[in-house]
Motif scaffolding. Sequence first.
Motif, short mmCIF file in Angstrom:
data_model
loop_
_atom_site.label_atom_id
_atom_site.label_comp_id
_atom_site.label_asym_id
_atom_site.label_seq_id
_atom_site.Cartn_x
_atom_site.Cartn_y
_atom_site.Cartn_z
N ASN A 85 14.26 -2.91 5.90
CA ASN A 85 12.94 -2.30 5.65
C ASN A 85 12.08 -2.25 6.91
O ASN A 85 10.87 -2.39 6.86
N VAL A 161 2.65 -0.12 -3.60
CA VAL A 161 2.75 -0.93 -2.38
C VAL A 161 1.54 -0.63 -1.50
O VAL A 161 1.14 0.52 -1.36
N GLN A 175 10.57 1.08 0.20
CA GLN A 175 11.37 1.85 -0.74
C GLN A 175 10.80 1.52 -2.11
O GLN A 175 10.95 0.40 -2.60
N THR A 176 10.15 2.50 -2.70
CA THR A 176 9.37 2.20 -3.90
C THR A 176 9.14 3.47 -4.70
O THR A 176 9.72 4.51 -4.42
N SER A 177 8.29 3.33 -5.72
CA SER A 177 7.94 4.46 -6.57
C SER A 177 6.66 5.10 -6.04
O SER A 177 5.65 4.41 -5.87
N ASN A 182 11.07 7.84 -7.18
CA ASN A 182 11.61 6.91 -6.19
C ASN A 182 11.65 7.59 -4.83
O ASN A 182 12.04 8.76 -4.72
N ASN B 9 13.22 -6.09 -1.24
CA ASN B 9 12.03 -5.30 -0.95
C ASN B 9 10.70 -6.04 -1.10
O ASN B 9 9.67 -5.50 -0.72
N ARG B 12 7.13 -6.00 -6.27
CA ARG B 12 7.04 -4.61 -6.75
C ARG B 12 6.62 -4.62 -8.21
O ARG B 12 6.90 -5.58 -8.95
N ASN B 13 5.99 -3.53 -8.64
CA ASN B 13 5.65 -3.37 -10.05
C ASN B 13 6.90 -3.47 -10.91
O ASN B 13 7.96 -2.95 -10.53
N GLU B 16 9.47 -0.65 -11.67
CA GLU B 16 10.52 -0.21 -10.74
C GLU B 16 11.86 -0.85 -11.05
O GLU B 16 12.86 -0.53 -10.41
N HIS B 55 16.78 -2.94 -8.92
CA HIS B 55 15.62 -2.27 -8.34
C HIS B 55 15.99 -0.79 -8.15
O HIS B 55 16.78 -0.45 -7.27
N ALA B 56 15.43 0.08 -8.99
CA ALA B 56 15.88 1.48 -9.03
C ALA B 56 15.70 2.26 -7.72
O ALA B 56 16.61 2.97 -7.30
#
Lengths: 235, 98
Positions: A85, A161, A175-177, A182, B9, B12-13, B16, B55-56
């Motif tokens: 990351n 984030v 790497q997130t929503s 995504n 990561n 996270r919410n 996800e 984790h998608a």
Amino acid sequence: MAVAPTDFRRRSPVYRELEALGAEFAEVNGSAAAISCGREVAAETEQARTLGLCDLSALRRGGFKGWRTSEWLREEGVEVDDESNRAYPQTDGSLIARLSPGEVLILGDLSGASAILEKLMAAWNMAAGEGTYPVPRADTNCCFGVTGRFAGAMFAKLCGVDLRPEKFANRLVAQTSIARLNGIVIRADLGETLSYTLLTDSASASYMWGCLIDAADEFAGAPVGLDALRKLAER
Amino acid sequence: MKIMVCPLNGPRNISEFIYGGEVKAHPDRGSDAEWADYVFFEENAAGVVREWWYHAPTAYWFIAERNTVTEEIIRTYDAKELFKERVDFAPPPERGDG
């Protein structure tokens, strides 16, 4: 010479939206990239300093994945640190983002070139590449630049984030929503200007572009062409 | 929103993540009954359980220890901590060429 997106078989997934803005296009990597979005470069550069949205989908990108990826990159003379990351700038202008211990994402520069990616793609084959394989991203991902001092505040509306510059250092990767899709966000400042690169599924590119335009409206953000980002990178 | 800490990561919410079932021993070449138990049935224990989570956005599977009574997530970690050796899925010789 001015070109149209429909002159090429490969097109940005948001080319219709860009055409509707009166964008001017130029050839980049065998497709048309919007070099301006209907205004003078100076005005768009100023826009990009506050909040600009730029379609980077024509730029070169790719990656490699597999348990032996790090070792293979080292054998090919590409050094990337182990921390995931994070993005690592390369001497050819490319940026290599380590997504996990076994995956890297390679982004070319704003001209559309990536000597490192060309070299690695030429070097890879099934036999030598045991334990690592290419992850093409040119068609599966769209790529947008979000630049300017309000970019962090704008992302707070779309993403869980904390991407504000005081919390999310240059060259960090999330790497997130984002807007419930995504995606990958990489902070890669252009000169002194805060800048993020966003990659997400190309099939949802129009949706994401619409979300970005909508979120940027509050901060007087607007689309800009590639030339504005190139100007920011010069300084 | 609940927050889960992804070992790759960070926080996270919870939206996800996707639940992947309890961590349990693989019934290597077991009977049909053992396989049915493995595939279809869960313990649903009240208390601390060990589960697979995904984790998608990064397609990353990991393991979480969670208290199903208090809803507290105690620890999350990479599957390498539990699975240190490669699992060989080669077919048994008697089922070779049918």
